[in-house]
Design an enzyme around this catalytic site. Sequence first.
Site, PDB file in Angstrom:
ATOM      1  N   HIS A  68       0.868  -1.169   0.140  1.00 23.30           N
ATOM      2  CA  HIS A  68       0.187   0.107   0.149  1.00 23.30           C
ATOM      3  C   HIS A  68       0.884   1.250  -0.075  1.00 23.30           C
ATOM      4  O   HIS A  68       1.940   1.415   0.752  1.00 23.30           O
ATOM      5  CB  HIS A  68      -1.074  -0.160   1.250  1.00 23.30           C
ATOM      6  CG  HIS A  68      -1.844  -1.285   1.222  1.00 23.30           C
ATOM      7  ND1 HIS A  68      -1.898  -1.943   2.360  1.00 23.30           N
ATOM      8  CD2 HIS A  68      -2.478  -1.577   0.435  1.00 23.30           C
ATOM      9  CE1 HIS A  68      -2.948  -2.860   2.137  1.00 23.30           C
ATOM     10  NE2 HIS A  68      -3.224  -2.929   0.789  1.00 23.30           N
ATOM     11  N   GLU A 106       1.889   3.553   2.884  1.00 24.49           N
ATOM     12  CA  GLU A 106       2.382   3.015   4.414  1.00 24.49           C
ATOM     13  C   GLU A 106       3.759   3.042   4.422  1.00 24.49           C
ATOM     14  O   GLU A 106       4.677   2.499   4.084  1.00 24.49           O
ATOM     15  CB  GLU A 106       1.920   1.655   4.384  1.00 24.49           C
ATOM     16  CG  GLU A 106       0.363   1.444   4.542  1.00 24.49           C
ATOM     17  CD  GLU A 106      -0.241   0.162   4.595  1.00 24.49           C
ATOM     18  OE1 GLU A 106       0.566  -0.677   4.560  1.00 24.49           O
ATOM     19  OE2 GLU A 106      -1.384  -0.279   4.509  1.00 24.49           O
ATOM     20  N   HIS A 117       3.758  -3.396   7.016  1.00 22.24           N
ATOM     21  CA  HIS A 117       2.711  -2.324   6.710  1.00 22.24           C
ATOM     22  C   HIS A 117       2.605  -1.580   7.821  1.00 22.24           C
ATOM     23  O   HIS A 117       3.287  -1.668   8.791  1.00 22.24           O
ATOM     24  CB  HIS A 117       1.353  -3.269   6.751  1.00 22.24           C
ATOM     25  CG  HIS A 117       1.212  -3.932   5.410  1.00 22.24           C
ATOM     26  ND1 HIS A 117       0.240  -3.540   4.326  1.00 22.24           N
ATOM     27  CD2 HIS A 117       1.927  -5.146   4.913  1.00 22.24           C
ATOM     28  CE1 HIS A 117       0.538  -4.480   3.372  1.00 22.24           C
ATOM     29  NE2 HIS A 117       1.309  -5.315   3.558  1.00 22.24           N
ATOM     30  N   GLU A 121       2.042  -5.195  10.919  1.00 21.58           N
ATOM     31  CA  GLU A 121       1.540  -3.800  11.040  1.00 21.58           C
ATOM     32  C   GLU A 121       2.594  -3.067  11.925  1.00 21.58           C
ATOM     33  O   GLU A 121       2.269  -3.452  13.128  1.00 21.58           O
ATOM     34  CB  GLU A 121       0.534  -3.837  11.497  1.00 21.58           C
ATOM     35  CG  GLU A 121      -0.633  -4.747  10.563  1.00 21.58           C
ATOM     36  CD  GLU A 121      -0.996  -3.822   9.229  1.00 21.58           C
ATOM     37  OE1 GLU A 121      -0.480  -2.517   9.259  1.00 21.58           O
ATOM     38  OE2 GLU A 121      -1.825  -4.577   8.263  1.00 21.58           O
TER      39      GLU A 121
END
EC number: 3.5.1.96
Length: 345
Positions: free
Chosen positions: A63, A66, A160, A224
């Site tokens: 993405h 990010e 991420h 994450e």
Amino acid sequence: MMMEQFRHSGDFLAFTLANPNGLAPCQFELGSGVTVEIWDTGVICFQPAQAARQHIILSCGVHGNETAPIELCAAIVQDILQGHLTPTERVLVLFANPAAINLGRREVTENLNRLFSGHHSKGAGLINAERQRAQALEQYVTRFYEGAPANEPRCLYDLHTAIRGSRFEKFAVYPFLHGKPWRKQQLQFLAACDVHTVLMMQTPASTFSYYASHSHGADAFTIELGKVQPFGQNDMSRFAQADNALRALITNRLLAPKPFAAEDFHLYEVYRAINKQTQDFKLHFADDVQNFTSYPLGSLLATDGDLEYRVEREGEALIFPNAKVAIGQRAMLMVVPTDIQHNLI
């Protein structure tokens, strides 16, 4: 950026973003004896001078907005290219979606992390750049692991940051293993990265980490590391443990991990997925609600036309809520605490 500038600066991210539509493959050797292979824009492979034992993929920028993992990986690559860091293991670094990174957007046309394990070619097929990139990334992962003996460790860490904040700032998603046991060693590595919350998936997925796990037998995770921020606005000190652990991994300097203890982790499993079915889908909580937030039984979570979604189970918590996804895609996961001691090696 031209090749001469790139070789001088070692800034592979800038080289990638200046050439988002492709780079001609090339190869050169560093003074350390490490062979550098550029396979494509955003795709760089490091082969150590001596035989490696591990085969490691670091992925970021699936993405494009990010940014913290992109900055983290860019610094690792630059330090290798400038001779400040010498990998002893085979390493493939992927800046997955250069076009979206250039735009500062999560995606250009379609969510890249819903297009792996062949999903890029389903339905209308390879109709946009993200579908084509997903297919290419699968091919690069295959190429990399085909260069690894079957009995040697292979891993993929897809880095991420989340759209919203989290009750636990850093967390990982452990892909569905189809009955194979979870690995203590990998959980211990996550802990070394300052990641102590792990979501254990119970079904197949179209994510990059599931693809590497299921198709190539890699120890793979979606990790994450915090919340989305613009370039230059990340407090990189918050990622220092992850940065140190990744650098230690690729140079085979990892210290003996702390013995595994379940109480050091917050482990969850998916209780249910809520998919968006109509354009009327609406979340019934504030936009800044954090991942892993829980509500009382019966609380209204979302509506989708005439459908209502409410809290069904004590301890049920929400994760990845996003009302803006395409129809048919997951708009939210509901998770519950779990114990994996019975299937852990």
